[in-house]
Design an enzyme around this catalytic site. Sequence first.
Site, mmCIF file in Angstrom:
data_model
loop_
_atom_site.group_PDB
_atom_site.id
_atom_site.type_symbol
_atom_site.label_atom_id
_atom_site.label_comp_id
_atom_site.label_asym_id
_atom_site.label_seq_id
_atom_site.Cartn_x
_atom_site.Cartn_y
_atom_site.Cartn_z
ATOM 1 N N LYS A 1 -5.334 15.445 4.573
ATOM 2 C CA LYS A 1 -6.039 14.317 5.884
ATOM 3 C C LYS A 1 -6.839 14.404 6.358
ATOM 4 O O LYS A 1 -7.708 13.727 6.677
ATOM 5 C CB LYS A 1 -4.779 13.616 6.774
ATOM 6 C CG LYS A 1 -3.833 13.019 6.416
ATOM 7 C CD LYS A 1 -3.027 12.835 7.124
ATOM 8 C CE LYS A 1 -2.160 11.090 6.853
ATOM 9 N NZ LYS A 1 -1.394 11.476 7.690
ATOM 10 N N ARG A 2 -7.405 15.998 6.982
ATOM 11 C CA ARG A 2 -8.268 15.924 7.498
ATOM 12 C C ARG A 2 -9.609 16.385 6.463
ATOM 13 O O ARG A 2 -10.530 15.252 7.167
ATOM 14 C CB ARG A 2 -8.133 17.358 8.098
ATOM 15 C CG ARG A 2 -9.067 18.588 9.007
ATOM 16 C CD ARG A 2 -9.008 19.830 9.202
ATOM 17 N NE ARG A 2 -8.783 20.657 8.226
ATOM 18 C CZ ARG A 2 -9.196 21.069 7.185
ATOM 19 N NH1 ARG A 2 -11.153 20.828 7.816
ATOM 20 N NH2 ARG A 2 -8.701 21.681 6.410
#
Length: 473
Positions: free
Chosen positions: A243-244
């Site tokens: 996600k990051r």
Amino acid sequence: MTRPVVTRFAPSPTGFLHIGGGRTALFNWLYARKHGGKMLLRIEDTDRQRSTQPAIEAILDGLKWLGIEWDGDTVYQFARAARHREVAEQLLAAGKAYYCYATAEELAAMRDKARAEGRSKLYDGSWRDRDPAEAPEGVKPTIRLKAPLTGETVIEDQVQGRVAWQNENLDDLVLLRGDGTPTYMLAVVVDDHDMEVTHVIRGDDHLINAARQKQIYDAMGWELPVMAHIPLIHGPDGSKLSKRHGALGVDAYRAMGYLPAALRNYLVRLGWSHGDQEIFTTQEMIDAFDLQSIGRSAARFDFAKLESLNGHYIRHSDDQSLVTQLEDLLHYIPQGPAIAARLTDTTRAQLLQAMPGLKERAKTLLELLDNAGFILAERPLAIDAKAQAVLTPETRALIGRLRAALENVSPWTAATAEAAMRAFAEEAGLKLGAVAQPLRVALTGRTTSPGIFDVLAVLGRDECLSRLADQAA
Ligand code: GLU
């Protein structure tokens, strides 16, 4: 006769349209457009537990926002279960599939045994040639494909090249479960065939499925579509995309203020290249796109590159379209409704007037909106902490005097306001910056803003004088 090109995007609606799905859809769309064909959309909603209506809507919405239009009606896979069943029965009737009565326990034992012996084939084929008359009571059979036992199954993949599997390692796959529901593998093949799909372009996590699917095509005597399995997107360090690192839904990119055109341009270059060209109009992408130039190694997601591309698209966007896109963004961000309440004909016109300056310095629409905050702010202005430090008794007094000097400016333009400020600074024996900074704080509540003369011009005489009065000693 060659068939007209038909591609398809076939998402499973178990979550949002993630960025990898967006790229797959884009590649399918470009390929179809380039060849004057069609791109179809099939929602693979057979997993009834995990498929949801909001996810379906998020996918349709994400595609529309990205500017990817599919052709014809959306196909829902679950609704076609009867047809999938029909094909399984057809294979059964033709002797190309068989009923398998193995129980769950027996299958588990077979799997354990196969694993212990290091074999990848987990089903032992015991019902392949067995007489169904021997069927045990009360077991609902599955229907399995009678897959070839020898030789190999080969996919001539447009991206991966020739990929071959030894048939002795491939299980007789289940086509229909004991409860009569079709398996995913069967459904995909039947749907692609019935939808007359000529090219399957999808993530390479489906490559092994291609081999299994080919066995069904062969059994039915159907023509296999051209296959192109694209490497997945990885994070900047080569690891699985997190996600990051950008493994987000397309909707998250919208809410972060990326322009659809910029995201499209970013995605097309993610795993595909055309010389060293980085910027593509939609038509250029369509004209240049081909399967041969898709790379074989995983593409790496690079937020900085996406941002800089987005900045490019913002700078080259028409001012009015940016105002419209800013307004649209307000629907997707938490602070949106409060800002939307400040939109009037006046503030819209001010945004448009300020846009040439604003768009030069923003990499995202969110940043642009933030920089435009002085236009949408309400009096008395909230002054941020840094700006507060500029406001001393001396600067407040200066603001009062400056306000008096500006009161006489007529007509009110960036040029006349600038001239008045310069004259004021000279008379007061101050550098222009020493005057501009308190002025900026009073007009915007911040220590950074677009050019101060532009701020003066955009806000107009009355608003400027009022804001200055609010901060003057
Ligand atoms: N529904 C599959 C997925 O979302 C794609 C299947 C396919 O393209 O054949 O990963």
